[in-house]
Design an enzyme around this catalytic site. Sequence first.
Site, PDB file in Angstrom:
ATOM      1  N   HIS A 140       0.840  -1.194   0.000  1.00  0.00           N
ATOM      2  CA  HIS A 140       0.000   0.000   0.000  1.00  0.00           C
ATOM      3  C   HIS A 140       0.875   1.245   0.000  1.00  0.00           C
ATOM      4  O   HIS A 140       1.727   1.436   0.877  1.00  0.00           O
ATOM      5  CB  HIS A 140      -0.931  -0.008   1.211  1.00  0.00           C
ATOM      6  CG  HIS A 140      -2.006  -1.043   1.090  1.00  0.00           C
ATOM      7  ND1 HIS A 140      -2.490  -1.755   2.154  1.00  0.00           N
ATOM      8  CD2 HIS A 140      -2.675  -1.489  -0.008  1.00  0.00           C
ATOM      9  CE1 HIS A 140      -3.435  -2.591   1.725  1.00  0.00           C
ATOM     10  NE2 HIS A 140      -3.557  -2.449   0.418  1.00  0.00           N
ATOM     11  N   ALA A 141       0.652   2.092  -0.993  1.00  0.00           N
ATOM     12  CA  ALA A 141       1.575   3.184  -1.316  1.00  0.00           C
ATOM     13  C   ALA A 141       1.847   4.126  -0.149  1.00  0.00           C
ATOM     14  O   ALA A 141       2.977   4.544   0.074  1.00  0.00           O
ATOM     15  CB  ALA A 141       1.015   3.975  -2.498  1.00  0.00           C
ATOM     16  N   ARG A 142       0.802   4.463   0.583  1.00  0.00           N
ATOM     17  CA  ARG A 142       0.943   5.496   1.624  1.00  0.00           C
ATOM     18  C   ARG A 142       1.648   4.997   2.877  1.00  0.00           C
ATOM     19  O   ARG A 142       1.940   5.786   3.777  1.00  0.00           O
ATOM     20  CB  ARG A 142      -0.443   6.002   2.003  1.00  0.00           C
ATOM     21  CG  ARG A 142      -1.340   4.915   2.594  1.00  0.00           C
ATOM     22  CD  ARG A 142      -2.788   5.347   2.580  1.00  0.00           C
ATOM     23  NE  ARG A 142      -3.685   4.285   3.045  1.00  0.00           N
ATOM     24  CZ  ARG A 142      -5.013   4.337   2.904  1.00  0.00           C
ATOM     25  NH1 ARG A 142      -5.574   5.362   2.293  1.00  0.00           N
ATOM     26  NH2 ARG A 142      -5.762   3.364   3.351  1.00  0.00           N
ATOM     27  N   GLU A 143       1.935   3.702   2.949  1.00  0.00           N
ATOM     28  CA  GLU A 143       2.437   3.118   4.190  1.00  0.00           C
ATOM     29  C   GLU A 143       3.966   3.166   4.200  1.00  0.00           C
ATOM     30  O   GLU A 143       4.666   2.156   4.198  1.00  0.00           O
ATOM     31  CB  GLU A 143       1.854   1.703   4.333  1.00  0.00           C
ATOM     32  CG  GLU A 143       0.317   1.783   4.377  1.00  0.00           C
ATOM     33  CD  GLU A 143      -0.402   0.446   4.326  1.00  0.00           C
ATOM     34  OE1 GLU A 143       0.274  -0.600   4.340  1.00  0.00           O
ATOM     35  OE2 GLU A 143      -1.647   0.450   4.267  1.00  0.00           O
ATOM     36  N   ASN A 214      -3.547  -5.647  -2.364  1.00  0.00           N
ATOM     37  CA  ASN A 214      -3.809  -6.611  -1.290  1.00  0.00           C
ATOM     38  C   ASN A 214      -5.241  -7.149  -1.306  1.00  0.00           C
ATOM     39  O   ASN A 214      -5.718  -7.697  -0.322  1.00  0.00           O
ATOM     40  CB  ASN A 214      -3.494  -5.988   0.078  1.00  0.00           C
ATOM     41  CG  ASN A 214      -3.178  -7.046   1.125  1.00  0.00           C
ATOM     42  OD1 ASN A 214      -2.724  -8.142   0.793  1.00  0.00           O
ATOM     43  ND2 ASN A 214      -3.445  -6.730   2.386  1.00  0.00           N
ATOM     44  N   ARG A 215      -5.922  -6.995  -2.444  1.00  0.00           N
ATOM     45  CA  ARG A 215      -7.188  -7.694  -2.699  1.00  0.00           C
ATOM     46  C   ARG A 215      -7.117  -8.431  -4.038  1.00  0.00           C
ATOM     47  O   ARG A 215      -8.109  -8.937  -4.515  1.00  0.00           O
ATOM     48  CB  ARG A 215      -8.372  -6.713  -2.739  1.00  0.00           C
ATOM     49  CG  ARG A 215      -8.604  -5.940  -1.452  1.00  0.00           C
ATOM     50  CD  ARG A 215      -9.075  -6.846  -0.302  1.00  0.00           C
ATOM     51  NE  ARG A 215      -9.342  -6.037   0.889  1.00  0.00           N
ATOM     52  CZ  ARG A 215      -8.397  -5.661   1.767  1.00  0.00           C
ATOM     53  NH1 ARG A 215      -7.140  -6.046   1.596  1.00  0.00           N
ATOM     54  NH2 ARG A 215      -8.713  -4.919   2.813  1.00  0.00           N
ATOM     55  N   HIS A 266       2.516  -3.681   6.695  1.00  0.00           N
ATOM     56  CA  HIS A 266       1.557  -2.593   6.493  1.00  0.00           C
ATOM     57  C   HIS A 266       1.677  -1.612   7.646  1.00  0.00           C
ATOM     58  O   HIS A 266       2.265  -1.909   8.674  1.00  0.00           O
ATOM     59  CB  HIS A 266       0.123  -3.146   6.454  1.00  0.00           C
ATOM     60  CG  HIS A 266      -0.151  -3.979   5.250  1.00  0.00           C
ATOM     61  ND1 HIS A 266      -0.793  -3.494   4.138  1.00  0.00           N
ATOM     62  CD2 HIS A 266       0.154  -5.275   4.973  1.00  0.00           C
ATOM     63  CE1 HIS A 266      -0.874  -4.451   3.230  1.00  0.00           C
ATOM     64  NE2 HIS A 266      -0.303  -5.545   3.699  1.00  0.00           N
ATOM     65  N   GLU A 349       0.655  -4.757  10.994  1.00  0.00           N
ATOM     66  CA  GLU A 349       0.328  -3.339  10.947  1.00  0.00           C
ATOM     67  C   GLU A 349       1.299  -2.679  11.924  1.00  0.00           C
ATOM     68  O   GLU A 349       1.256  -2.940  13.130  1.00  0.00           O
ATOM     69  CB  GLU A 349      -1.123  -3.084  11.369  1.00  0.00           C
ATOM     70  CG  GLU A 349      -2.176  -3.710  10.450  1.00  0.00           C
ATOM     71  CD  GLU A 349      -2.363  -2.979   9.119  1.00  0.00           C
ATOM     72  OE1 GLU A 349      -1.742  -1.903   8.934  1.00  0.00           O
ATOM     73  OE2 GLU A 349      -3.113  -3.491   8.277  1.00  0.00           O
TER      74      GLU A 349
END
Length: 397
Positions: A140-143, A214-215, A266, A349
């Site tokens: 996920h790009a923003r992570e 991730n889906r 994540h 996470e």
Amino acid sequence: MRFISLAAFSLAALTAASPVAVFNKPIDVASPPPPSIHKIQGQGQGRHFGPAVALEENGSDDHKKRPPRVNVTTWFESYHRSDEIRQYFLQLAEDYHDLVTFVPHLARTHEGREVYAVKISAKGRGSRDKPQVWIQALQHAREWATATTAQYLAHHFTSKYGKSSNVTNILNSAEIIIIPNMNPDGYEFSWDVDRIWRKNRRNNGNGIYGVDLNRNWPDHWGNGGSSTDPDAENYGGPYANSEPEVRGLINFFKAQRRVLGTVDLHTHGQLILRPQGYTNVSSPHETEMKHVGDTMAQVIKGVHGMDYTSVRLNEISPLLTSGSTVDWFYGDQATRANGGQRPYSFAFELRPSPEGSEGGKIGFILPIEEVIPLGEEIAAAMEYFVDYVVKNPLKEK
Ligand SMILES: *[C@@H]1O[C@H](CO)[C@@H](O)[C@H](O)[C@H]1NC(C)=O
Ligand SMILES: *[C@@H]1O[C@H](CO)[C@@H](O)[C@H](O)[C@H]1NC(C)=O
Ligand SMILES: *[C@@H]1O[C@H](CO)[C@@H](O)[C@H](O)[C@H]1NC(C)=O
Ligand SMILES: *[C@@H]1O[C@H](CO)[C@@H](O)[C@H](O)[C@H]1NC(C)=O
Ligand SMILES: [Zn+2]
């Protein structure tokens, strides 16, 4: 004539006493450094560059395309873009050529960027037979803090080899595969346009972009917790495994020998998640994976006192999550491709905690001074994880 001044610092220089002796192992000829890595003229012996080695930028040698070296002394004091991160890992492969192999071209993204990996293991010690552990970041790009954690893990395992007996034993007996930036298109977009962009940059038409990688994994794809709306944050893609980033990693996974454990990084929320996501039912290996997840939470707490919660993915996501990596790596496809060995599969996470996130969005922007403490606590968890899964591979039931 232009000259590039190469930094006098190397990753090895970060650590005081250089363990030269341990690095004098024969190099595994089966995994030579990639063609893009060449010995630098004037480098001399050892991995430390002399002060400011000058190179002709337009020289006829292959190294003319080398970007300047990153300054490792200040590396973790800021976030870095995809090109710089790639250079960091290329440099690591050069500085620790007997530990690190740079694996280029795992995938070419929609915008033409490269997804690559590094493999970290003591190459002189039969690395071709070693069990493997897989760690991936930036799905996920923003992570962004997943990327810094991947960088920190690589730094940790390389710089401590020959100094920490735990790290030395781990790299002598296992190979750690790190995919530090699996969504470079989305990551660059999160720098340039939208800091909280999550998906990749597939053009869905009508000015709508992005698939939630991730889906998109082909395990019970579209079974709940993903959207068929191309505009949705959790759009699962037009079909399972449609995205080059996912396809490339799956093909790379299938080319490995024996992966005993996988970790998908994540942010945020301080959770250690285990299968399953596509169904409310616990996995057949619930007991084994709960033990490992709970222990990693304890190990993390022991480093800086941070509380991570170890739970099943379906416990925190009662509406289910399908097509995610945590299910794919634990699933039958991956197990078949892995010679019948089912990996322990986790998603982390990372920091901050839900309380530290001020309603969500700001949680993706981890203050830079937390990058190293975060790296340290996850490195401790990974030391435990690699050691444990190598000694206790999952058994089929
Ligand atoms: C790297 O950063 C440190 C700290 O700012 C600085 O002292 C050093 O000169 C830098 N090295 C190079 C080669 O730029
Ligand atoms: C590098 O470029 C300069 C000027 O552009 C030229 O004089 C020189 O011959 C070039 N060197 C090589 C090795 O090509
Ligand atoms: C080495 O590993 C053991 C067993 O996992 C652990 O108890 C110990 O704290 C580790 N040592 C260091 C220095 O991390
Ligand atoms: C999963 O189980 C929880 C409680 O165990 C329940 O609240 C939730 O509705 C269930 N979800 C589905 C999709 O069945
Ligand atoms: Zn995420």
